[in-house]
Design an enzyme around this catalytic site. Structure first.
Site, PDB file in Angstrom:
ATOM      1  N   SER A 158       7.861   5.695   3.662  1.00 20.83           N
ATOM      2  CA  SER A 158       7.324   5.551   2.229  1.00 20.83           C
ATOM      3  C   SER A 158       6.394   7.123   2.748  1.00 20.83           C
ATOM      4  CB  SER A 158       6.411   4.569   1.948  1.00 20.83           C
ATOM      5  OG  SER A 158       6.392   5.390   0.246  1.00 20.83           O
TER       6      SER A 158
ATOM      7  N   LYS B 191      11.859   6.092   0.613  1.00 23.76           N
ATOM      8  CA  LYS B 191      11.332   6.450  -0.782  1.00 23.76           C
ATOM      9  C   LYS B 191      10.744   7.300  -0.738  1.00 23.76           C
ATOM     10  CE  LYS B 191       7.280   3.995  -1.928  1.00 23.76           C
ATOM     11  NZ  LYS B 191       6.941   2.433  -1.635  1.00 23.76           N
TER      12      LYS B 191
ATOM     13  N   LYS C  64       7.088   9.825  -3.799  1.00 23.36           N
ATOM     14  CA  LYS C  64       6.262   8.997  -4.255  1.00 23.36           C
ATOM     15  C   LYS C  64       6.402  10.145  -5.739  1.00 23.36           C
ATOM     16  CE  LYS C  64       3.714   5.924  -2.594  1.00 23.36           C
ATOM     17  NZ  LYS C  64       3.354   4.911  -3.422  1.00 23.36           N
TER      18      LYS C  64
ATOM     19  N   ASP D  80       8.980   5.925  -6.110  1.00 24.93           N
ATOM     20  CA  ASP D  80       7.915   5.047  -6.830  1.00 24.93           C
ATOM     21  C   ASP D  80       6.782   5.822  -7.426  1.00 24.93           C
ATOM     22  OD1 ASP D  80       6.003   3.313  -6.667  1.00 24.93           O
ATOM     23  OD2 ASP D  80       5.194   2.837  -4.391  1.00 24.93           O
TER      24      ASP D  80
ATOM     25  N   GLU E  76      10.270   2.623  -8.723  1.00 29.00           N
ATOM     26  CA  GLU E  76       9.230   1.771  -8.170  1.00 29.00           C
ATOM     27  C   GLU E  76       7.952   1.641  -9.477  1.00 29.00           C
ATOM     28  OE1 GLU E  76       8.126   1.410  -3.954  1.00 29.00           O
ATOM     29  OE2 GLU E  76       6.114   0.450  -4.977  1.00 29.00           O
TER      30      GLU E  76
ATOM     31  N   ASP F  21       5.796  -3.533  -8.456  1.00 27.88           N
ATOM     32  CA  ASP F  21       4.980  -3.433  -7.259  1.00 27.88           C
ATOM     33  C   ASP F  21       3.683  -4.257  -7.993  1.00 27.88           C
ATOM     34  OD1 ASP F  21       3.355  -2.935  -5.316  1.00 27.88           O
ATOM     35  OD2 ASP F  21       3.368  -0.589  -5.093  1.00 27.88           O
TER      36      ASP F  21
ATOM     37  N   LYS G 198       4.473  -8.047  -1.602  1.00 27.64           N
ATOM     38  CA  LYS G 198       3.671  -7.487  -0.696  1.00 27.64           C
ATOM     39  C   LYS G 198       2.613  -8.076  -0.400  1.00 27.64           C
ATOM     40  CE  LYS G 198       2.889  -2.491  -1.480  1.00 27.64           C
ATOM     41  NZ  LYS G 198       1.804  -1.950  -2.243  1.00 27.64           N
TER      42      LYS G 198
ATOM     43  N   GLY H 152       4.731  -2.543   1.918  1.00 23.88           N
ATOM     44  CA  GLY H 152       3.411  -1.930   2.850  1.00 23.88           C
ATOM     45  C   GLY H 152       2.066  -1.283   2.430  1.00 23.88           C
TER      46      GLY H 152
HETATM   47  O1  OSB Z   1       2.919   2.031  -4.035  1.00 24.99           O
HETATM   48  O2  OSB Z   1       3.491   0.273  -2.340  1.00 24.99           O
HETATM   49  C1  OSB Z   1       2.654   1.618  -2.589  1.00 24.99           C
HETATM   50  C2  OSB Z   1       0.379   2.915   0.209  1.00 24.99           C
HETATM   51  C3  OSB Z   1      -0.416   2.768  -0.823  1.00 24.99           C
HETATM   52  C4  OSB Z   1      -0.335   1.230  -1.997  1.00 24.99           C
HETATM   53  C5  OSB Z   1       0.322   1.930  -2.465  1.00 24.99           C
HETATM   54  C6  OSB Z   1       1.406   2.131  -2.083  1.00 24.99           C
HETATM   55  C7  OSB Z   1       1.444   2.163  -0.263  1.00 24.99           C
HETATM   56  C8  OSB Z   1       3.018   2.660  -0.135  1.00 24.99           C
HETATM   57  C9  OSB Z   1       3.002   3.212   1.446  1.00 24.99           C
HETATM   58  O3  OSB Z   1       3.712   3.328  -0.710  1.00 24.99           O
HETATM   59  C10 OSB Z   1       3.171   2.225   1.709  1.00 24.99           C
HETATM   60  C11 OSB Z   1       3.421   1.697   3.946  1.00 24.99           C
HETATM   61  O4  OSB Z   1       3.925   3.049   4.200  1.00 24.99           O
HETATM   62  O5  OSB Z   1       3.153   1.086   4.333  1.00 24.99           O
HETATM   63 MG    MG Z   2       4.598   0.822  -4.459  1.00 25.56          MG
END
Ligand code: OSB
Ligand code: MG
Length: 382
Positions: free
Chosen positions: A149, A175, A177, A202, A227, A252, A276, A304
């Site tokens: 991510s 992924k 952001k 995402d 996402e 999510d 999650k 995560g």
């Molecule tokens: O939206 O998935 C999310 C991290 C913190 C809060 C929200 C998200 C995330 C990630 C990172 O996208 C996921 C990871 O690498 O653990």
């Molecule tokens: Mg997310």
């Protein structure tokens, strides 16, 4: 089915027993680089840990809540309060884990707090038997797919560098952001440079239904999914958006329970779900949700929360459950931390897969010296 039911006998029947020592700790580990999203930029991982000790066995749980309410409404402070005042008081030696969860159902929401304590108890039960968590739950070990991510970046060239590094490392999917002013042009640039990679975006709830036209422009880039484009607590409007997009949507933030997942599936709000374990109330609820999704033809993946090695190991154990057919946000420890509180760190093998930790419980060793090093506070409950 029969075999797994027998394997899970302990869930209903085995008393949790007396637990000699219970502590809640807070650690703060600096990130190698800040992690930017449309809702917040985090420069460290501050996590609440639950530590149980009984007859020489030490078990751990990690709460995925952040110190702030920007991703979710729960925080480290609210989770500590709920664990101490409402969850731990229900813990009685003669109760089974299923019995305890039944009592906790009276506590509404607060899934992250529940997950942290449930996971510590599962770690304890598995360690008492000397088996890894996936085996305790009746699942065979497997290597899991990797996914990365990538946070919001300063510029498109900086983003392309990060994606390049991920592709070179062997990640199975990338992924990125996205958010307002970081969307179509940014996705287009990545797709042009990497035409063949499994790529997804995402938004962490940054858009509204009025942006459907803009989001539809992402259809031409062949994303595996988008996402959480809409609000963190919406399910219905996502169904209207999904009907207007070719790209699958993935939920999510708005999925907290098996019932939420059932509602999203019935409404056709998404075609994929990010599970999650910490957001849905723990490993057992996550396994149940994955089962429902598999039966409904909805693939899932393990999300995560930039966890320390404790939560990271738990997320890997979870992916032994049926239904986790897509690569999740399971990346190497060194992406986030210079050093971690567990050993060994998560690493990709030559094919980009991650090995299932095979030690008892979460499968990795907690290095208490490292916990001390990054400790903000330690509260003895018992
Ligand atoms: O939206 O998935 C999310 C991290 C913190 C809060 C929200 C998200 C995330 C990630 C990172 O996208 C996921 C990871 O690498 O653990
Ligand atoms: Mg997310």
């Amino acid at each position: 089915m029969k075999k797994n039911e027998r394997a899970l006998d302990w869930l209903e029947k085995e008393p949790l027993g007396d637990i000699e020592k219970i502590e809640i700790l807070t650690v703060r580990l600096p990130f190698i680089a800040p992690f930017g999203t449309s809702v917040a930029t985090w420069s460290c991982k501050e996590a609440l840990l639950v530590r149980l000790e009984d007859k020489g066995v030490t078990a751990w749980g990690e709460c995925v809540a952040d110190p702030d309410p920007y991703y979710a409404s729960e925080t480290t402070v609210s989770a500590r309060f709920i664990i101490k005042d409402f969850l731990l008081p229900e813990l009685k030696p003669d109760l089974s884990l299923a019995g305890l969860l039944g009592r906790w159902s009276r506590v509404r929401g607060n899934e992250m707090a529940k997950a942290a304590l449930e996971n510590a108890l599962l770690d304890l039960l598995a360690k008492r038997r000397g088996v890894p968590l996936h085996a305790l739950l009746g699942f065979a070990a497997k290597r899991v797919m990797s996914g990365i991510s990538i946070g919001l970046q300063e510029s498109i060239p900086a983003l392309l560098d990060k994606v390049e590094e991920a592709v070179r490392s062997g990640y199975h999917r990338v992924k990125m952001k996205i958010g307002r002013d970081h969307d179509v042009e940014w996705v287009k640039a990545v797709r042009e440079r990497f035409p063949a990679i499994a790529l997804m975006a995402d938004a962490n709830g940054d858009y509204s239904l009025a942006d459907a036209g803009l989001l539809a422009r992402l259809d031409e880039f062949g994303l595996t999914m988008i996402e959480q484009p809409l609000s963190y607590h919406d399910i219905y409007q996502h169904s209207l958006l999904q009907a207007r997009l070719r790209t699958p949507l993935c939920l999510d933030e708005s999925i907290h329970s098996v019932d939420d997942a059932a509602a999203a599936i019935a409404l056709k709000s998404c075609r994929v779900i990010n599970i999650k374990q910490g957001r849905v109330g723990g490993l057992l609820a996550a396994v149940k949700m994955a089962g429902l999704c598999a039966a409904s033809g909805i693939p899932v993946w393990s999300g995560g929360m930039d966890e320390t090695g404790i939560g990271r190991a738990l997320n890997i154990q979870l992916q032994a459950a049926p239904g986790f057919t897509l690569p999740g946000d399971t990346s190497e420890t060194r992406r986030y931390f210079h050093e971690d509180i567990v050993e060994p760190p998560v690493l990709l093998d030559g094919d980009g897969f991650i090995a299932m930790p095979m030690g008892p419980g979460i499968g990795v060793d907690i290095v208490e010296k490292m916990v001390e090093k990054y400790l903000l506070g330690r509260e003895k409950i018992k």
